[in-house]
Design an enzyme around this catalytic site. Structure first.
Site, PDB file in Angstrom:
ATOM      1  N   ASN A   7      -0.339   8.684 -73.006  1.00  0.00           N
ATOM      2  CA  ASN A   7      -0.705   9.824 -72.166  1.00  0.00           C
ATOM      3  C   ASN A   7       0.565  10.331 -71.468  1.00  0.00           C
ATOM      4  OD1 ASN A   7      -1.298  11.218 -69.707  1.00  0.00           O
ATOM      5  ND2 ASN A   7      -3.439  10.663 -69.972  1.00  0.00           N
ATOM      6  N   HIS A  10       2.224  12.584 -67.000  1.00  0.00           N
ATOM      7  CA  HIS A  10       3.128  12.447 -65.853  1.00  0.00           C
ATOM      8  C   HIS A  10       4.565  12.862 -66.150  1.00  0.00           C
ATOM      9  CE1 HIS A  10      -0.129  11.401 -63.449  1.00  0.00           C
ATOM     10  NE2 HIS A  10      -0.445  10.336 -64.166  1.00  0.00           N
ATOM     11  N   HIS A  43      -4.340  15.379 -70.489  1.00  0.00           N
ATOM     12  CA  HIS A  43      -5.526  15.802 -69.728  1.00  0.00           C
ATOM     13  C   HIS A  43      -5.250  17.199 -69.185  1.00  0.00           C
ATOM     14  CE1 HIS A  43      -8.565  14.633 -66.293  1.00  0.00           C
ATOM     15  NE2 HIS A  43      -8.856  15.790 -66.867  1.00  0.00           N
ATOM     16  N   ARG A  45      -6.297  19.572 -66.849  1.00  0.00           N
ATOM     17  CA  ARG A  45      -7.173  19.614 -65.680  1.00  0.00           C
ATOM     18  C   ARG A  45      -7.478  21.046 -65.265  1.00  0.00           C
ATOM     19  NH1 ARG A  45      -8.176  15.753 -61.916  1.00  0.00           N
ATOM     20  NH2 ARG A  45      -7.690  13.646 -62.566  1.00  0.00           N
ATOM     21  N   ARG A  49      -2.606  20.665 -62.748  1.00  0.00           N
ATOM     22  CA  ARG A  49      -1.587  20.062 -61.888  1.00  0.00           C
ATOM     23  C   ARG A  49      -0.425  19.453 -62.676  1.00  0.00           C
ATOM     24  NH1 ARG A  49      -4.925  14.917 -59.530  1.00  0.00           N
ATOM     25  NH2 ARG A  49      -6.385  16.565 -58.967  1.00  0.00           N
ATOM     26  N   GLU A  70      -8.040  14.866 -73.100  1.00  0.00           N
ATOM     27  CA  GLU A  70      -8.984  14.458 -72.052  1.00  0.00           C
ATOM     28  C   GLU A  70      -9.410  15.713 -71.313  1.00  0.00           C
ATOM     29  OE1 GLU A  70      -6.874  11.809 -69.536  1.00  0.00           O
ATOM     30  OE2 GLU A  70      -6.690  10.273 -71.062  1.00  0.00           O
ATOM     31  N   THR A 100      -6.357  10.535 -59.491  1.00  0.00           N
ATOM     32  CA  THR A 100      -6.519  10.312 -60.925  1.00  0.00           C
ATOM     33  C   THR A 100      -8.015  10.163 -61.192  1.00  0.00           C
ATOM     34  OG1 THR A 100      -5.859   8.936 -62.821  1.00  0.00           O
ATOM     35  CG2 THR A 100      -6.208   7.801 -60.720  1.00  0.00           C
ATOM     36  N   THR A 101      -8.382  10.065 -62.478  1.00  0.00           N
ATOM     37  CA  THR A 101      -9.808   9.977 -62.816  1.00  0.00           C
ATOM     38  C   THR A 101     -10.431   8.760 -62.142  1.00  0.00           C
ATOM     39  OG1 THR A 101      -9.154  10.863 -64.961  1.00  0.00           O
ATOM     40  CG2 THR A 101     -11.409  10.035 -64.765  1.00  0.00           C
ATOM     41  N   GLU A 151     -14.574   5.536 -74.696  1.00  0.00           N
ATOM     42  CA  GLU A 151     -13.368   4.910 -74.139  1.00  0.00           C
ATOM     43  C   GLU A 151     -13.827   4.125 -72.920  1.00  0.00           C
ATOM     44  OE1 GLU A 151      -9.818   7.317 -73.537  1.00  0.00           O
ATOM     45  OE2 GLU A 151      -9.190   5.989 -71.905  1.00  0.00           O
ATOM     46  N   HIS A 191      -7.009   3.291 -68.932  1.00  0.00           N
ATOM     47  CA  HIS A 191      -6.860   3.603 -67.508  1.00  0.00           C
ATOM     48  C   HIS A 191      -6.329   2.402 -66.736  1.00  0.00           C
ATOM     49  CE1 HIS A 191      -7.229   5.609 -63.682  1.00  0.00           C
ATOM     50  NE2 HIS A 191      -7.390   6.719 -64.367  1.00  0.00           N
TER      51      HIS A 191
END
Ligand code: PXP
Length: 237
Positions: A7, A10, A43, A45, A49, A70, A100-101, A151, A191
């Protein structure tokens, strides 16, 4: 062999700290693939962000492994996903104010809307995964809502503070994976996984993909910082 989905959100978080062009998550995806990553995960969003629409569209063009998006089940993001067509979508809950999620998706409580979205994705040839806690009822609901994959949310395992709690959370994941396989679901997990806690998760029955982000990007800062400083010094001297 379990597949690694990296992922890269970041990398985009660092870019957005300056609202500039670097570091580019599209470039990061290529580096991850060269290093052997099996899947690139992002992801998109609602608040954009980190990863944005431009990143997603370019990643669709450039990722040569598998692109896993995601996303929340909202009309805007579903429309974008259907247009861009990543190989896989992972439906996650999303709250604007969260860092975060937090927690898995309530598939049972949103069965109608998720089933409708899954139907569209499947029709478009996109694999559907639901990010859920290892809860038997949510697993059954995921199957009812047209999942290819679930997942399993490893966040509670990853943040467990004492050994007994770690063991209890791992047991829930192991049982969840078995139940999922029994229901005919394919099993992913992710995660909060890092270099210290990932190995026990490999015991999950039928585990196909792990999706890991923050810890890999965090480690990259330290595995790359020494070289980055040396490269700047070589320019100066
Ligand atoms: N899987 C899902 C569904 C996620 O939402 C996230 C975070 O975006 C991850 C995996 C990766 O989590 P982490 O960054 O903690 O490795």
């Amino acid at each position: 062999m379990v597949k690694l989905g990296v992922n890269i959100d970041h990398v985009a978080t660092v870019r957005e700290a300056r609202k500039g062009r670097e570091p580019d998550p599209v470039w990061a995806a290529a580096v991850c693939e060269l290093a052997g990553a099996d899947i690139i995960t992002v992801h998109l969003r609602e608040d954009r962000r980190h990863v944005n629409d431009r990143d997603l569209r370019l990643l669709k063009e450039t990722v040569s492994t598998k692109l896993n998006l995601e996303m929340a089940d909202t009309p805007e993001i579903v429309a974008i996903a259907l247009e861009v067509r990543p190989e896989q979508v992972t439906l996650v809950p999303e709250k604007r104010e969260e860092v975060t999620t937090e927690g898995g998706l309530d598939v049972r409580g949103n069965l109608k809307s998720l089933s409708a979205a899954a139907g569209k994705f499947r029709e478009a040839g996109i694999l559907v995964s639901y990010f859920i806690d290892p809860d038997f009822d949510q697993l059954a609901a995921a199957r009812d809502a047209g999942a290819d994959f679930v997942e399993l949310h490893t966040g509670s395992y990853a943040t467990a503070a004492v050994e007994a709690e770690v063991e209890a959370e791992l047991s829930k994941l192991l049982a969840g994976a078995e139940k999922g396989a029994e229901l005919g679901l394919r099993i992913n997990a992710g995660h909060g996984l890092n270099y210290l806690n990932v190995r026990p998760v490999l015991a999950l029955a039928g585990l196909e993909e792990l999706h890991i982000g923050h810890s890999i990007v965090s480690r990259a800062v330290f595995s790359g910082l020494d070289r980055a400083v040396r490269e700047m010094l070589s320019l100066l001297h």
